[in-house]
Design an enzyme around this catalytic site. Sequence first.
Site, PDB file in Angstrom:
ATOM      1  N   GLY A 110       0.875  -1.152   0.000  1.00  0.00           N
ATOM      2  CA  GLY A 110       0.000   0.000   0.000  1.00  0.00           C
ATOM      3  C   GLY A 110       0.913   1.203   0.000  1.00  0.00           C
ATOM      4  N   THR A 111       1.057   1.832  -1.127  1.00  0.00           N
ATOM      5  CA  THR A 111       2.299   2.510  -1.474  1.00  0.00           C
ATOM      6  C   THR A 111       2.077   3.930  -1.930  1.00  0.00           C
ATOM      7  OG1 THR A 111       3.320   0.447  -2.121  1.00  0.00           O
ATOM      8  CG2 THR A 111       4.167   2.367  -3.194  1.00  0.00           C
TER       9      THR A 111
END
Length: 216
Positions: free
Chosen positions: A14-15
């Site tokens: 989750g970037t």
Amino acid sequence: MDFLEEIKKEHMMGTSIMAVTFEGGVVMGADSRTSTGSYIANRVSDKITPLTDSIFCCRSGSAADTQAVAEATTNIISQHSVMTGEPAEVKVVANIMKEICYRNKDHLLASLIVAGWDPRQGGSVYTIPLGGSLVQEKFAIGGSGSSYIYGFCDSEFREGMDKESCVRFVVRALSLAMSRDGSSGGIVRLCIVDKNGVERRVFTGGDLPYPTTHGK
């Protein structure tokens, strides 16, 4: 919440990832948080992966899927360079990675940014979103944190910025994303590529202009 069940989940990035072109090169950046469910599996992962000596990809989505796509692309490019006798261009690498993502779109959770430098095009940036399309951009953002910074990026981006202006732009944008997005965090890693080679920089918490409020 069962802790053992959480850590058995797939590693996800989750970037917040980003790449920007400047005159003669590119600046790529990413946060460093990798999570397994709600458990932070790695606070200092490197999401900027080399594909050739001068071409890199920023990875978001499933860590396993994006690593597999990057490794497959590297293998194909190695064979391509042997056959042609010259290094691959950024657009060639991006198209090969796009084909892998498109042909396996029903089985992959992978969103990527391909960026780098080659003698013909100079610095260039390509984005490969979920589904395997390919778009060339002046700058590209991706990952869960990107939804918080579209307005900032549209407002602050200027064509013709020099290298250090791009560095400041990327660090500010990623710092903002990390301060809002609970799935992004850790440190900011940068990769700067131009005709002179590759430069890596790291910005830790004290160096970031917008400190996170949800912990590292």
